[in-house]
Design a protein around this motif. Structure first.
Motif, PDB file in Angstrom:
ATOM      1  N   TRP A  57       0.960  -1.202   0.047  1.00  0.00           N
ATOM      2  CA  TRP A  57       0.104  -0.126  -0.146  1.00  0.00           C
ATOM      3  C   TRP A  57       0.930   1.198  -0.037  1.00  0.00           C
ATOM      4  O   TRP A  57       1.386   1.541   1.073  1.00  0.00           O
ATOM      5  N   CYS A 104      -9.481  -4.920   0.814  1.00  0.00           N
ATOM      6  CA  CYS A 104      -8.635  -4.162   0.020  1.00  0.00           C
ATOM      7  C   CYS A 104      -9.112  -4.229  -1.555  1.00  0.00           C
ATOM      8  O   CYS A 104      -9.748  -5.107  -2.061  1.00  0.00           O
ATOM      9  N   ALA A 121      -2.479  -2.123  -3.566  1.00  0.00           N
ATOM     10  CA  ALA A 121      -3.855  -1.846  -2.826  1.00  0.00           C
ATOM     11  C   ALA A 121      -3.852  -0.250  -3.325  1.00  0.00           C
ATOM     12  O   ALA A 121      -3.002   0.790  -3.158  1.00  0.00           O
TER      13      ALA A 121
END
Length: 496
Positions: A57, A104, A121
């Motif tokens: 992420w 996600c 993500a």
């Protein structure tokens, strides 16, 4: 030998294939192996107990994941849906923890140095599944016992509907996706949007009221209830008994497209058709135009083959009747009778001459025998013998016999002439009957008498019942001199 790839070539091929197949996905699981390096990026593993997926992420995605304010409303930047509060359920990099249940959203890619696929993500949401999950299962069990989910009560979606009511948020991404797909499929439709809130405490009442209004207006052929993706809390309006009751009492078929593929709501169970997403709902309603074109081509080819077969059958029957008429033709019959008459005359003449010459030869031999037997002493007796033979020859082959045969041949000629005329008249009558029958089979024959063929534009089916069309439908009318396009202004069945 098959093509040998290097590791880099194979990895690049897998990367291209994987990223093209999964450009954007939603994945639910539990966070483990959480790591936050100094770069601000977040790395963790997402697991469901049976499998694990590496997730990265990036810091830039964390900053863009929080809701933004637009026109006084807080809007989810990924789904486009209006959120009821500024907090929402979207997480930041510092808010995620090991053991947390999250949802996600992002894209799959391949990290080439290690040959490992991972999820990049774009959004991470916390999943509050405790009390809501229990309430969901309780309501699901209650409505199932009441028969809300029974398949035999569900209605069939119309094929290629022309009037569709859409109940959704007017500013969400769901309606844009739905309209984008609808614009590329089917043969054209009128869509009315009934704007409602799709999350929050006021959403269930608005959704139920919109469903009742669409049912009351009786304008649409079907109803689409759609919403973009979100957490269980965001989608909770579609898990309420109020919305389930409205769908259950709807007289029009209802298709739902709520959330994303993994999301299943109570509304999906009650609806007549469940679609995975808003875009999928549009796909369920309208077929691809290429499919419709192929169907038209297939029907055209089938119609052509059927017509060719019908025409070949009629041509075969006509040829059979033509040969039969030729065989029964008076001219052919007279020709056959003349041939038979000539053969009989030839046989008769041949038989008569042979008999005559035979008799003459026997008479000569008899006279010679008498002369030898009796000599000159008996000329008188010999004369009488010869006279008797001459009389017998004259009676068998003389003028009287020939005259009798002429009279008989004349009678046969009259009978032959009458038979020919009768056969000709009968054949002419049968030919007239066949011509009348063939004219009656002409599909465009009634057009000559002022009738018309009326088809429903678009489907091509013949219109036999005014209840099959409504005001505003297009018609295609075929008359003797051409075709006319028309629009239905009124359609009423015959009143008895």
């Amino acid at each position: 030998m098959s093509n040998i790839l290097t590791v880099s070539e194979l990895t690049k091929s897998v990367k291209a294939l994987l990223e093209a197949e999964f450009p954007f996905v939603w994945v639910r699981g539990q966070v483990s192996n959480l790591a936050r390096p100094a770069s601000g990026h977040v790395y963790f593993t997402l697991t469901d107990g049976d499998a694990a997926l590496s997730v990265v992420w990036f810091r830039s995605s964390q900053r863009s994941a929080a809701p933004v304010k637009k026109g006084g409303d807080m809007v989810n930047p990924l789904t486009g849906e209006i959120e009821e509060s500024s907090g929402g359920t979207a997480l930041t990099g510092s808010g995620i923890e090991d053991g947390m249940e999250v949802l996600c959203a992002g894209r799959l890619n391949v990290y080439e140095p290690r040959g490992q696929y991972q999820l990049v993500a774009e959004l991470v949401q916390a999943q509050g599944v405790g009390d809501l999950a229990v309430a969901f299962e309780a309501l699901k069990k209650k409505l199932a016992a009441k028969g809300y989910f029974d398949e035999d009560r569900k209605l069939e979606l119309p094929r290629n509907p022309r009037r569709v009511a859409v109940i959704t948020s007017k500013s969400g991404a769901a309606i844009r996706d739905f309209l984008r797909i609808a614009d590329t499929r089917g043969t054209g439709a009128e869509i009315r949007i009934y704007p409602v809130l799709v999350q929050g405490d006021r959403a269930p009442a608005q959704i139920a009221a919109a469903l009742d209004l669409v049912d009351e207006e009786s304008w649409a052929e079907t109803v689409a209830l759609i919403r973009g993706g979100g957490s269980l809390e965001d989608l909770w309006a579609f898990n309420t008994e109020e919305v389930a009751d409205a769908i259950f009492r709807a007289r029009l078929p209802v298709v739902t497209g709520v959330g994303h593929e993994p999301d299943v709501s109570i509304a999906d169970f009650v609806a007549d058709k469940r679609a995975a997403t808003p875009s999928h709902a549009a796909q369920e309603l309208w077929p691809r135009r290429e499919t419709l074109a192929q169907r038209v081509d297939a029907l055209d080819l089938s119609l052509g083959r059927a017509y060719a077969g019908w025409l070949a059958g009629k041509e075969g029957a006509f040829e059979h009747m033509r040969k039969a008429l030729v065989w029964l033709s008076p001219v052919r019959r007279l020709e056959r009778m003349e041939d038979r008459f000539s053969a009989l005359m030839a046989r008769l003449e041949g038989a008569g001459l042979d008999h005559f010459f035979g008799c003459a030869e026997r008479a000569v031999r008899t006279a010679e025998g008498l002369g030898r037997a009796y000599g000159p002493q008996r000329p008188a007796g010999l004369g009488r013998e010869v006279a008797g033979l001459a009389h017998r020859l004259n009676r068998a082959f003389g003028p009287q016999r020939v005259d009798g045969m002429a009279v008989e041949m004349s009678g046969l000629g009259r009978r032959l002439d009458k038979g020919g005329r009768d056969a000709s008249e009968g054949a002419a009558q049968r030919l007239a009957v066949l011509e009348t029958a063939l004219r009656g089979l002409d599909p465009e024959g009634p057009l000559e008498r002022g009738y018309a063929l009326v088809r429903v534009a678009g489907t091509g089916e013949f219109l036999c019942d005014p209840r099959r069309v409504t005001k505003g439908d297009a018609l295609d009318i075929t008359v003797r001199e051409g075709r006319v396009a028309a629009i239905v202004t009124d359609s009423r069945p015959n009143e008895e």
